[in-house]
Design a protein around this motif. Sequence first.
Motif, PDB file in Angstrom:
ATOM      1  N   ARG A 292       0.834  -1.209   0.000  1.00 18.23           N
ATOM      2  CA  ARG A 292       0.000   0.000   0.000  1.00 18.23           C
ATOM      3  C   ARG A 292       0.867   1.256   0.000  1.00 18.23           C
ATOM      4  NH1 ARG A 292      -5.709   0.626   2.638  1.00 18.23           N
ATOM      5  NH2 ARG A 292      -6.156   2.751   2.006  1.00 18.23           N
ATOM      6  N   GLN A 293       1.980   1.212   0.740  1.00 17.58           N
ATOM      7  CA  GLN A 293       2.888   2.354   0.807  1.00 17.58           C
ATOM      8  C   GLN A 293       4.039   2.238  -0.184  1.00 17.58           C
ATOM      9  OE1 GLN A 293       2.177   0.471   3.706  1.00 17.58           O
ATOM     10  NE2 GLN A 293       0.509   1.841   4.260  1.00 17.58           N
ATOM     11  N   GLY A 294       4.188   1.076  -0.823  1.00 25.37           N
ATOM     12  CA  GLY A 294       5.282   0.898  -1.775  1.00 25.37           C
ATOM     13  C   GLY A 294       6.603   0.568  -1.120  1.00 25.37           C
ATOM     14  N   THR A 295       6.575  -0.057   0.056  1.00 22.43           N
ATOM     15  CA  THR A 295       7.812  -0.449   0.723  1.00 22.43           C
ATOM     16  C   THR A 295       8.020  -1.948   0.594  1.00 22.43           C
ATOM     17  OG1 THR A 295       6.694  -0.679   2.849  1.00 22.43           O
ATOM     18  CG2 THR A 295       7.668   1.472   2.364  1.00 22.43           C
ATOM     19  N   THR A 296       9.271  -2.379   0.792  1.00 20.40           N
ATOM     20  CA  THR A 296       9.643  -3.780   0.667  1.00 20.40           C
ATOM     21  C   THR A 296      10.424  -4.216   1.896  1.00 20.40           C
ATOM     22  OG1 THR A 296       9.780  -3.568  -1.738  1.00 20.40           O
ATOM     23  CG2 THR A 296      10.910  -5.443  -0.763  1.00 20.40           C
ATOM     24  N   PRO A 297      10.043  -5.328   2.522  1.00 22.34           N
ATOM     25  CA  PRO A 297      10.818  -5.835   3.651  1.00 22.34           C
ATOM     26  C   PRO A 297      12.225  -6.268   3.212  1.00 22.34           C
ATOM     27  CG  PRO A 297       8.665  -6.906   3.535  1.00 22.34           C
ATOM     28  CD  PRO A 297       8.848  -6.134   2.276  1.00 22.34           C
ATOM     29  N   ALA A 298      13.176  -6.189   4.127  1.00 26.93           N
ATOM     30  CA  ALA A 298      14.544  -6.615   3.843  1.00 26.93           C
ATOM     31  C   ALA A 298      14.555  -8.083   3.410  1.00 26.93           C
ATOM     32  CB  ALA A 298      15.414  -6.418   5.086  1.00 26.93           C
ATOM     33  N   GLY A 299      15.374  -8.387   2.407  1.00 28.30           N
ATOM     34  CA  GLY A 299      15.536  -9.752   1.943  1.00 28.30           C
ATOM     35  C   GLY A 299      14.538 -10.194   0.885  1.00 28.30           C
ATOM     36  N   TYR A 300      13.650  -9.310   0.468  1.00 28.99           N
ATOM     37  CA  TYR A 300      12.642  -9.643  -0.533  1.00 28.99           C
ATOM     38  C   TYR A 300      12.923  -8.892  -1.832  1.00 28.99           C
ATOM     39  CZ  TYR A 300       9.722 -12.135   2.772  1.00 28.99           C
ATOM     40  OH  TYR A 300       9.240 -13.064   3.661  1.00 28.99           O
ATOM     41  N   ALA A 301      12.743  -9.580  -2.956  1.00 24.71           N
ATOM     42  CA  ALA A 301      12.845  -8.935  -4.266  1.00 24.71           C
ATOM     43  C   ALA A 301      11.558  -8.158  -4.517  1.00 24.71           C
ATOM     44  CB  ALA A 301      13.036  -9.989  -5.352  1.00 24.71           C
ATOM     45  N   SER A 302      11.680  -7.022  -5.201  1.00 23.74           N
ATOM     46  CA  SER A 302      10.478  -6.219  -5.456  1.00 23.74           C
ATOM     47  C   SER A 302      10.270  -5.996  -6.945  1.00 23.74           C
ATOM     48  CB  SER A 302      10.568  -4.877  -4.733  1.00 23.74           C
ATOM     49  OG  SER A 302      11.595  -4.106  -5.284  1.00 23.74           O
ATOM     50  N   VAL A 303       9.012  -5.757  -7.283  1.00 23.36           N
ATOM     51  CA  VAL A 303       8.595  -5.435  -8.645  1.00 23.36           C
ATOM     52  C   VAL A 303       7.680  -4.222  -8.550  1.00 23.36           C
ATOM     53  CG1 VAL A 303       7.204  -6.210 -10.621  1.00 23.36           C
ATOM     54  CG2 VAL A 303       8.684  -7.839  -9.427  1.00 23.36           C
ATOM     55  N   VAL A 304       7.918  -3.244  -9.411  1.00 25.36           N
ATOM     56  CA  VAL A 304       7.012  -2.107  -9.550  1.00 25.36           C
ATOM     57  C   VAL A 304       6.827  -1.879 -11.043  1.00 25.36           C
ATOM     58  CG1 VAL A 304       6.604   0.342  -9.117  1.00 25.36           C
ATOM     59  CG2 VAL A 304       7.798  -1.029  -7.408  1.00 25.36           C
ATOM     60  N   GLU A 305       5.597  -1.952 -11.483  1.00 24.35           N
ATOM     61  CA  GLU A 305       5.255  -1.688 -12.885  1.00 24.35           C
ATOM     62  C   GLU A 305       4.163  -0.639 -12.906  1.00 24.35           C
ATOM     63  OE1 GLU A 305       6.325  -2.887 -15.858  1.00 24.35           O
ATOM     64  OE2 GLU A 305       7.755  -4.323 -15.032  1.00 24.35           O
ATOM     65  N   GLU A 306       4.301   0.334 -13.769  1.00 18.74           N
ATOM     66  CA  GLU A 306       3.255   1.332 -13.953  1.00 18.74           C
ATOM     67  C   GLU A 306       3.124   1.580 -15.441  1.00 18.74           C
ATOM     68  OE1 GLU A 306       2.480   4.317 -10.837  1.00 18.74           O
ATOM     69  OE2 GLU A 306       2.862   5.757 -12.434  1.00 18.74           O
ATOM     70  N   VAL A 307       1.905   1.397 -15.944  1.00 17.47           N
ATOM     71  CA  VAL A 307       1.642   1.483 -17.373  1.00 17.47           C
ATOM     72  C   VAL A 307       0.463   2.415 -17.603  1.00 17.47           C
ATOM     73  CG1 VAL A 307       1.001   0.160 -19.427  1.00 17.47           C
ATOM     74  CG2 VAL A 307       2.453  -0.877 -17.684  1.00 17.47           C
ATOM     75  N   ARG A 308       0.629   3.365 -18.525  1.00 20.76           N
ATOM     76  CA  ARG A 308      -0.463   4.287 -18.865  1.00 20.76           C
ATOM     77  C   ARG A 308      -1.497   3.558 -19.705  1.00 20.76           C
ATOM     78  NH1 ARG A 308      -2.282   8.697 -22.211  1.00 20.76           N
ATOM     79  NH2 ARG A 308      -2.977  10.396 -20.855  1.00 20.76           N
ATOM     80  N   LEU A 309      -2.778   3.725 -19.332  1.00 19.73           N
ATOM     81  CA  LEU A 309      -3.874   3.048 -20.019  1.00 19.73           C
ATOM     82  C   LEU A 309      -4.736   3.990 -20.845  1.00 19.73           C
ATOM     83  CD1 LEU A 309      -5.046   0.764 -17.071  1.00 19.73           C
ATOM     84  CD2 LEU A 309      -3.554   0.142 -18.992  1.00 19.73           C
ATOM     85  N   GLY A 310      -4.678   5.286 -20.581  1.00 18.50           N
ATOM     86  CA  GLY A 310      -5.537   6.246 -21.263  1.00 18.50           C
ATOM     87  C   GLY A 310      -5.829   7.400 -20.333  1.00 18.50           C
TER      88      GLY A 310
END
Length: 184
Positions: free
Chosen positions: A20-38
Amino acid sequence: MNEARAARGSLNYPGVGSTRQGTTPAGYASVVEEVRLGSGLPLFRRVADGILGWELQRRAGLRVRAESPQARPGVRVVSGFGVGPFRLNAPCEVVWVREPSADGMPQAAGFGYGTLPGHPARGEESFEAVIDASGAVYLRIRAFSKPANWFYATGGLVTRAAQRYVTSRYIEGARTLAAEGTSQ
Protein backbone atom coordinates in the motif's frame (compact mmCIF):
# COMPACT_ATOMS: atom_id res chain seq x y z
CA MET A 1 -16.57 -20.26 -1.33
CA ASN A 2 -15.40 -23.57 0.13
CA GLU A 3 -12.54 -23.97 -2.33
CA ALA A 4 -11.06 -20.61 -1.37
CA ARG A 5 -11.48 -21.31 2.36
CA ALA A 6 -9.47 -24.45 1.69
CA ALA A 7 -6.62 -21.95 1.73
CA ARG A 8 -5.80 -22.40 5.37
CA GLY A 9 -3.13 -20.92 7.55
CA SER A 10 -1.92 -17.41 8.11
CA LEU A 11 -0.10 -14.79 6.11
CA ASN A 12 3.48 -15.98 6.03
CA TYR A 13 5.75 -12.99 5.43
CA PRO A 14 6.88 -9.78 7.17
CA GLY A 15 5.57 -6.32 6.28
CA VAL A 16 1.90 -7.20 5.78
CA GLY A 17 0.28 -4.28 3.94
CA SER A 18 3.59 -2.82 2.71
CA THR A 19 2.50 -2.70 -0.94
CA ARG A 20 0.00 0.00 0.00
CA GLN A 21 2.89 2.35 0.81
CA GLY A 22 5.28 0.90 -1.78
CA THR A 23 7.81 -0.45 0.72
CA THR A 24 9.64 -3.78 0.67
CA PRO A 25 10.82 -5.83 3.65
CA ALA A 26 14.54 -6.62 3.84
CA GLY A 27 15.54 -9.75 1.94
CA TYR A 28 12.64 -9.64 -0.53
CA ALA A 29 12.84 -8.93 -4.27
CA SER A 30 10.48 -6.22 -5.46
CA VAL A 31 8.60 -5.43 -8.64
CA VAL A 32 7.01 -2.11 -9.55
CA GLU A 33 5.26 -1.69 -12.89
CA GLU A 34 3.25 1.33 -13.95
CA VAL A 35 1.64 1.48 -17.37
CA ARG A 36 -0.46 4.29 -18.87
CA LEU A 37 -3.87 3.05 -20.02
CA GLY A 38 -5.54 6.25 -21.26
CA SER A 39 -7.37 9.10 -19.63
CA GLY A 40 -10.63 10.10 -17.96
CA LEU A 41 -12.73 9.18 -14.95
CA PRO A 42 -14.92 6.65 -16.85
CA LEU A 43 -11.81 4.68 -17.86
CA PHE A 44 -10.43 4.91 -14.30
CA ARG A 45 -13.69 3.59 -12.85
CA ARG A 46 -13.89 0.74 -15.38
CA VAL A 47 -10.36 -0.42 -14.59
CA ALA A 48 -10.83 0.05 -10.82
CA ASP A 49 -14.05 -2.02 -10.90
CA GLY A 50 -12.26 -4.73 -12.89
CA ILE A 51 -9.42 -4.86 -10.39
CA LEU A 52 -11.72 -4.99 -7.36
CA GLY A 53 -13.90 -7.68 -9.01
CA TRP A 54 -11.00 -10.09 -9.83
CA GLU A 55 -11.39 -9.39 -13.55
CA LEU A 56 -7.73 -8.46 -13.91
CA GLN A 57 -6.70 -11.94 -12.74
CA ARG A 58 -9.22 -13.64 -15.02
CA ARG A 59 -8.08 -11.63 -18.03
CA ALA A 60 -4.51 -12.60 -17.20
CA GLY A 61 -5.58 -16.21 -17.78
CA LEU A 62 -5.79 -17.24 -14.13
CA ARG A 63 -8.55 -19.39 -12.70
CA VAL A 64 -9.97 -17.44 -9.74
CA ARG A 65 -11.86 -18.95 -6.81
CA ALA A 66 -12.70 -16.29 -4.23
CA GLU A 67 -14.86 -16.11 -1.13
CA SER A 68 -16.41 -12.88 -2.37
CA PRO A 69 -17.11 -11.37 -5.80
CA GLN A 70 -15.28 -8.23 -4.61
CA ALA A 71 -11.87 -7.82 -3.00
CA ARG A 72 -12.36 -7.00 0.68
CA PRO A 73 -9.90 -7.19 3.58
CA GLY A 74 -9.74 -10.76 4.89
CA VAL A 75 -11.20 -12.36 1.74
CA ARG A 76 -9.32 -15.44 0.65
CA VAL A 77 -8.72 -16.24 -2.99
CA VAL A 78 -7.03 -19.10 -4.78
CA SER A 79 -5.81 -18.28 -8.25
CA GLY A 80 -3.96 -20.64 -10.49
CA PHE A 81 -2.83 -21.48 -13.95
CA GLY A 82 -2.19 -24.70 -15.79
CA VAL A 83 -4.41 -27.67 -16.54
CA GLY A 84 -5.53 -30.59 -14.40
CA PRO A 85 -2.71 -32.09 -12.35
CA PHE A 86 -0.35 -29.48 -13.81
CA ARG A 87 -2.25 -26.60 -12.21
CA LEU A 88 -0.27 -24.40 -9.83
CA ASN A 89 -2.54 -22.89 -7.18
CA ALA A 90 -1.64 -19.70 -5.36
CA PRO A 91 -3.67 -19.09 -2.17
CA CYS A 92 -3.79 -15.48 -0.92
CA GLU A 93 -5.65 -13.23 1.48
CA VAL A 94 -6.63 -9.63 0.76
CA VAL A 95 -4.77 -7.41 3.24
CA TRP A 96 -5.91 -3.94 2.13
CA VAL A 97 -8.43 -2.32 -0.21
CA ARG A 98 -8.64 1.23 -1.50
CA GLU A 99 -12.12 2.01 -2.89
CA PRO A 100 -12.57 4.62 -5.63
CA SER A 101 -14.10 7.90 -4.52
CA ALA A 102 -17.19 9.26 -6.27
CA ASP A 103 -15.25 11.94 -8.08
CA GLY A 104 -12.04 13.84 -8.05
CA MET A 105 -8.50 13.53 -9.20
CA PRO A 106 -5.93 12.40 -8.31
CA GLN A 107 -6.91 9.13 -6.67
CA ALA A 108 -6.17 5.41 -6.68
CA ALA A 109 -8.29 2.29 -6.20
CA GLY A 110 -7.32 -1.34 -5.85
CA PHE A 111 -6.13 -3.95 -3.39
CA GLY A 112 -3.17 -5.87 -2.10
CA TYR A 113 -3.08 -9.52 -1.19
CA GLY A 114 -0.58 -11.65 0.62
CA THR A 115 0.51 -15.23 0.31
CA LEU A 116 -0.76 -18.11 2.40
CA PRO A 117 0.77 -21.55 2.97
CA GLY A 118 0.76 -23.50 -0.30
CA HIS A 119 1.69 -20.48 -2.45
CA PRO A 120 4.99 -20.94 -4.31
CA ALA A 121 6.21 -17.58 -2.96
CA ARG A 122 6.06 -15.59 0.25
CA GLY A 123 5.13 -11.96 -0.11
CA GLU A 124 2.52 -9.55 -1.31
CA GLU A 125 1.20 -8.12 -4.57
CA SER A 126 -1.03 -5.12 -5.23
CA PHE A 127 -3.02 -3.85 -8.18
CA GLU A 128 -4.25 -0.27 -8.46
CA ALA A 129 -5.90 1.94 -11.02
CA VAL A 130 -4.45 5.43 -10.62
CA ILE A 131 -5.71 8.70 -12.08
CA ASP A 132 -3.48 11.73 -11.81
CA ALA A 133 -4.41 15.42 -11.61
CA SER A 134 -4.38 15.74 -15.41
CA GLY A 135 -6.75 12.76 -15.86
CA ALA A 136 -4.15 10.24 -17.08
CA VAL A 137 -4.98 6.69 -15.96
CA TYR A 138 -2.36 4.09 -15.03
CA LEU A 139 -2.21 0.51 -13.83
CA ARG A 140 0.24 0.18 -10.93
CA ILE A 141 1.44 -3.24 -9.82
CA ARG A 142 3.68 -3.59 -6.77
CA ALA A 143 5.01 -6.83 -5.40
CA PHE A 144 7.65 -8.21 -3.11
CA SER A 145 8.44 -11.88 -2.76
CA LYS A 146 10.89 -14.66 -2.24
CA PRO A 147 10.52 -18.41 -2.82
CA ALA A 148 8.36 -20.19 -0.25
CA ASN A 149 10.73 -23.14 0.10
CA TRP A 150 13.90 -24.76 -1.22
CA PHE A 151 12.08 -26.38 -4.15
CA TYR A 152 10.94 -23.05 -5.57
CA ALA A 153 14.26 -21.43 -4.68
CA THR A 154 16.12 -23.92 -6.90
CA GLY A 155 14.11 -22.69 -9.87
CA GLY A 156 14.99 -19.03 -9.29
CA LEU A 157 15.34 -18.05 -12.96
CA VAL A 158 12.18 -19.91 -13.91
CA THR A 159 10.29 -18.38 -10.96
CA ARG A 160 11.34 -14.84 -11.92
CA ALA A 161 10.43 -15.48 -15.56
CA ALA A 162 7.01 -16.76 -14.49
CA GLN A 163 6.45 -13.61 -12.39
CA ARG A 164 7.42 -11.39 -15.34
CA TYR A 165 5.07 -13.35 -17.59
CA VAL A 166 2.10 -13.10 -15.21
CA THR A 167 2.78 -9.37 -14.70
CA SER A 168 2.72 -8.87 -18.48
CA ARG A 169 -0.62 -10.72 -18.60
CA TYR A 170 -2.03 -8.42 -15.89
CA ILE A 171 -0.97 -5.44 -18.00
CA GLU A 172 -2.68 -6.87 -21.09
CA GLY A 173 -5.79 -7.57 -19.03
CA ALA A 174 -5.85 -3.95 -17.84
CA ARG A 175 -5.45 -2.74 -21.42
CA THR A 176 -8.49 -4.75 -22.52
CA LEU A 177 -10.50 -3.38 -19.58
CA ALA A 178 -9.42 0.13 -20.55
CA ALA A 179 -10.37 -0.38 -24.19
CA GLU A 180 -13.92 -1.56 -23.45
CA GLY A 181 -16.52 1.05 -24.20
CA THR A 182 -14.21 3.05 -26.44
CA SER A 183 -14.27 3.23 -30.20
CA GLN A 184 -11.16 1.65 -31.67
